[in-house]
Scaffold this motif. Structure first.
Motif, PDB file in Angstrom:
ATOM      1  N   LEU A   1       0.884  -1.243   0.018  1.00 47.63           N
ATOM      2  CA  LEU A   1       0.318  -0.090   0.608  1.00 47.63           C
ATOM      3  C   LEU A   1       0.917   1.020   0.224  1.00 47.63           C
ATOM      4  O   LEU A   1       1.671   1.670   0.644  1.00 47.63           O
ATOM      5  N   ASP A   2       0.267   2.111  -1.171  1.00 47.91           N
ATOM      6  CA  ASP A   2       0.975   3.067  -0.992  1.00 47.91           C
ATOM      7  C   ASP A   2       0.711   4.419  -0.735  1.00 47.91           C
ATOM      8  O   ASP A   2       0.179   4.781  -1.711  1.00 47.91           O
ATOM      9  N   GLU A   3       1.361   5.098   0.348  1.00 41.47           N
ATOM     10  CA  GLU A   3       0.158   6.352   0.847  1.00 41.47           C
ATOM     11  C   GLU A   3      -1.479   6.418   0.826  1.00 41.47           C
ATOM     12  O   GLU A   3      -1.624   7.348   0.196  1.00 41.47           O
ATOM     13  N   PRO A   4      -1.855   5.326   1.640  1.00 37.43           N
ATOM     14  CA  PRO A   4      -3.530   5.376   1.467  1.00 37.43           C
ATOM     15  C   PRO A   4      -4.393   6.367   1.761  1.00 37.43           C
ATOM     16  O   PRO A   4      -5.251   6.916   1.448  1.00 37.43           O
ATOM     17  N   SER A   5      -3.874   6.811   2.815  1.00 42.83           N
ATOM     18  CA  SER A   5      -4.728   8.217   3.408  1.00 42.83           C
ATOM     19  C   SER A   5      -3.730   9.842   2.706  1.00 42.83           C
ATOM     20  O   SER A   5      -4.616  10.767   2.953  1.00 42.83           O
ATOM     21  N   MET A   6      -3.253  10.047   1.646  1.00 40.61           N
ATOM     22  CA  MET A   6      -3.045  11.065   1.318  1.00 40.61           C
ATOM     23  C   MET A   6      -3.785  11.802   1.118  1.00 40.61           C
ATOM     24  O   MET A   6      -4.547  11.860  -0.002  1.00 40.61           O
ATOM     25  N   GLY A   7      -3.559  13.138   0.617  1.00 42.67           N
ATOM     26  CA  GLY A   7      -4.924  13.995   0.327  1.00 42.67           C
ATOM     27  C   GLY A   7      -6.015  13.505   0.808  1.00 42.67           C
ATOM     28  O   GLY A   7      -7.217  14.159   0.523  1.00 42.67           O
ATOM     29  N   LEU A   8      -6.626  12.707   2.197  1.00 46.61           N
ATOM     30  CA  LEU A   8      -7.724  12.313   2.285  1.00 46.61           C
ATOM     31  C   LEU A   8      -7.872  13.436   3.922  1.00 46.61           C
ATOM     32  O   LEU A   8      -7.670  13.275   4.693  1.00 46.61           O
ATOM     33  N   ALA A   9      -9.661  13.412   4.260  1.00 54.78           N
ATOM     34  CA  ALA A   9      -9.988  13.675   5.159  1.00 54.78           C
ATOM     35  C   ALA A   9     -10.051  13.895   6.288  1.00 54.78           C
ATOM     36  O   ALA A   9      -9.562  12.296   6.130  1.00 54.78           O
ATOM     37  N   PRO A  10      -9.529  14.191   7.452  1.00 52.81           N
ATOM     38  CA  PRO A  10      -9.207  13.178   8.911  1.00 52.81           C
ATOM     39  C   PRO A  10     -10.273  12.227   9.012  1.00 52.81           C
ATOM     40  O   PRO A  10      -9.900  11.063   9.276  1.00 52.81           O
ATOM     41  N   ILE A  11     -11.326  11.895   9.076  1.00 52.33           N
ATOM     42  CA  ILE A  11     -12.067  11.366   8.662  1.00 52.33           C
ATOM     43  C   ILE A  11     -11.934   9.704   7.635  1.00 52.33           C
ATOM     44  O   ILE A  11     -12.189   9.088   8.713  1.00 52.33           O
ATOM     45  N   LEU A  12     -11.781  10.684   6.820  1.00 51.19           N
ATOM     46  CA  LEU A  12     -11.310   8.910   5.977  1.00 51.19           C
ATOM     47  C   LEU A  12     -10.390   8.125   6.216  1.00 51.19           C
ATOM     48  O   LEU A  12     -10.147   7.349   5.732  1.00 51.19           O
ATOM     49  N   VAL A  13      -9.617   9.236   6.425  1.00 52.70           N
ATOM     50  CA  VAL A  13      -7.723   8.739   7.432  1.00 52.70           C
ATOM     51  C   VAL A  13      -8.690   7.360   8.602  1.00 52.70           C
ATOM     52  O   VAL A  13      -8.030   6.363   8.473  1.00 52.70           O
ATOM     53  N   ASP A  14      -9.073   7.926   9.084  1.00 51.56           N
ATOM     54  CA  ASP A  14      -9.611   6.761  10.020  1.00 51.56           C
ATOM     55  C   ASP A  14     -10.472   5.624   9.300  1.00 51.56           C
ATOM     56  O   ASP A  14      -9.647   3.985   9.212  1.00 51.56           O
ATOM     57  N   GLU A  15     -11.337   6.025   8.182  1.00 46.17           N
ATOM     58  CA  GLU A  15     -11.917   4.284   7.656  1.00 46.17           C
ATOM     59  C   GLU A  15     -10.838   3.861   7.299  1.00 46.17           C
ATOM     60  O   GLU A  15     -10.935   2.721   7.245  1.00 46.17           O
ATOM     61  N   ILE A  16     -10.144   4.535   6.533  1.00 42.57           N
ATOM     62  CA  ILE A  16      -8.658   3.442   5.600  1.00 42.57           C
ATOM     63  C   ILE A  16      -7.440   2.825   6.477  1.00 42.57           C
ATOM     64  O   ILE A  16      -7.892   1.381   6.190  1.00 42.57           O
TER      65      ILE A  16
ATOM     66  N   ALA B   1       2.738   8.934  10.024  1.00 45.08           N
ATOM     67  CA  ALA B   1       3.790   8.357  10.637  1.00 45.08           C
ATOM     68  C   ALA B   1       2.921   7.021  12.128  1.00 45.08           C
ATOM     69  O   ALA B   1       2.798   6.005  12.205  1.00 45.08           O
ATOM     70  N   TYR B   2       2.204   8.197  13.127  1.00 40.90           N
ATOM     71  CA  TYR B   2       1.523   7.974  13.893  1.00 40.90           C
ATOM     72  C   TYR B   2      -0.041   7.258  13.006  1.00 40.90           C
ATOM     73  O   TYR B   2       0.343   5.888  14.759  1.00 40.90           O
ATOM     74  N   LYS B   3      -0.724   7.117  12.321  1.00 41.74           N
ATOM     75  CA  LYS B   3      -1.539   5.970  12.062  1.00 41.74           C
ATOM     76  C   LYS B   3      -0.590   4.761  12.126  1.00 41.74           C
ATOM     77  O   LYS B   3      -1.193   3.717  12.365  1.00 41.74           O
ATOM     78  N   ALA B   4       0.832   5.214  11.054  1.00 42.34           N
ATOM     79  CA  ALA B   4       0.974   3.365  10.317  1.00 42.34           C
ATOM     80  C   ALA B   4       1.335   2.636  11.526  1.00 42.34           C
ATOM     81  O   ALA B   4       1.563   1.670  11.580  1.00 42.34           O
ATOM     82  N   LEU B   5       2.190   3.601  12.569  1.00 43.40           N
ATOM     83  CA  LEU B   5       2.684   3.025  13.949  1.00 43.40           C
ATOM     84  C   LEU B   5       1.643   2.310  14.318  1.00 43.40           C
ATOM     85  O   LEU B   5       2.114   0.913  15.037  1.00 43.40           O
ATOM     86  N   SER B   6       0.348   2.913  15.026  1.00 44.64           N
ATOM     87  CA  SER B   6      -0.324   2.228  15.180  1.00 44.64           C
ATOM     88  C   SER B   6      -1.418   0.758  15.196  1.00 44.64           C
ATOM     89  O   SER B   6      -1.581   0.583  15.978  1.00 44.64           O
ATOM     90  N   ILE B   7      -0.511   1.168  14.026  1.00 44.76           N
ATOM     91  CA  ILE B   7      -1.176  -0.017  12.962  1.00 44.76           C
ATOM     92  C   ILE B   7      -0.859  -1.163  12.876  1.00 44.76           C
ATOM     93  O   ILE B   7      -0.764  -2.874  12.282  1.00 44.76           O
ATOM     94  N   ALA B   8       0.580  -0.709  12.748  1.00 44.44           N
ATOM     95  CA  ALA B   8       1.348  -2.113  12.203  1.00 44.44           C
ATOM     96  C   ALA B   8       2.245  -3.031  13.484  1.00 44.44           C
ATOM     97  O   ALA B   8       2.126  -2.532  14.690  1.00 44.44           O
ATOM     98  N   ASN B   9       2.876  -4.206  13.079  1.00 45.55           N
ATOM     99  CA  ASN B   9       3.839  -4.878  14.379  1.00 45.55           C
ATOM    100  C   ASN B   9       5.415  -4.216  13.820  1.00 45.55           C
ATOM    101  O   ASN B   9       5.668  -4.251  15.137  1.00 45.55           O
ATOM    102  N   ARG B  10       5.865  -4.130  12.846  1.00 45.45           N
ATOM    103  CA  ARG B  10       6.797  -3.668  13.099  1.00 45.45           C
ATOM    104  C   ARG B  10       7.089  -3.144  11.966  1.00 45.45           C
ATOM    105  O   ARG B  10       6.140  -2.618  11.338  1.00 45.45           O
TER     106      ARG B  10
END
Length: 236
Positions: free
Chosen positions: A160-175, A196-205
């Motif tokens: 997945l390459d930058e799935p949240s880019m350019g999206l409104a915060p509510i949509l970022v959460d949804e993605i 980075a915060y979102k990515a780290l919060s769902i990643a294992n490593r």
């Protein structure tokens, strides 16, 4: 044996070394994230894995197979699928046609139907817009469609390459909620992400890329608490 093994990967654009010999691995079932600022080499890394850019040196193995110089279409057939940055849906085709394009290399009609239903469960908005021309969808809907189209090819590893880019915060959460659901359903994920915060919060490593070099790696929860990572990427 790791699902994906990248070793000493070097990629140059003319005189500029975009990747300077990076090595990392992805285990089956993990969510791994690559974070770094613009120009760090994140997208180049994904393009190298999918063989969309030429590598100067290094090896890439997927499920034990050397795919370093394998053609991009063959890599897709192995189950390694990329959702490109900037969505790139087929703008003149309907939502349904885009999803069918995702399954073009599959022959299992019943399973394709089941997977399309699953995509509509993950992305109810796409079901409402099934006949709509994709170019007329909102940015968030196009991102959902790009992800659903990738899922239709039955990936075992999803890039997945930058799935949240350019999206409104509510949509970022949804993605990000949807990425977690895809992971829970058994798909391994390699995520490149500015947030980075979102990515780290769902990643294992996670691996941190700085100008073509992996400067740090480790458990995602540990990196969220790391002071250097906080000041560089988490706005504090």
């Amino acid at each position: 044996m790791s699902m994906l093994e990248v070793e000493n990967l070097v990629v140059s654009y003319g005189a500029i070394k975009a990747l300077k010999g990076i090595s990392f691995n992805v285990e089956k079932g993990e969510v791994i994230t690559l974070i770094g600022s613009n120009g760090a080499g994140k997208t180049t890394t994904l393009h190298s894995i999918s063989n969309l850019v030429k590598k100067a040196s290094g090896t890439i193995k997927f499920e034990g197979k050397d795919i370093t110089n394998m053609s991009a279409d063959k890599i897709v057939q192995l189950g390694l699928i990329q959702v490109p940055e900037g969505r790139r849906v087929f703008a003149n085709m309907s939502v349904k046609e885009n999803l069918e394009m995702g399954a073009y290399s599959r022959k299992d009609k019943d399973a394709i139907k089941t997977d399309m239903e699953w995509c509509f469960e993950l992305f109810p908005r796409l079901k409402e817009r099934i006949g709509q021309i994709s170019g007329t969808l909102s940015g968030g809907e196009q991102q959902m469609l790009a992800m659903a189209r990738a899922l239709m090819s039955k990936p075992s590893l999803l890039l997945l390459d930058e799935p949240s880019m350019g999206l409104a915060p509510i949509l970022v959460d949804e993605i990000f909620n949807i990425i977690e659901k895809i992971s829970s359903a058994g798909t391994t994920i390699l995520l490149v992400e500015q947030n980075a915060y979102k990515a780290l919060s769902i990643a294992n490593r996670a691996y941190i890329l700085e100008t073509g070099v992996i400067s740090k790696s480790g458990n995602a929860q540990d990196l969220i608490k790391d002071s250097a990572v906080k000041s560089a990427y988490l706005g504090g």
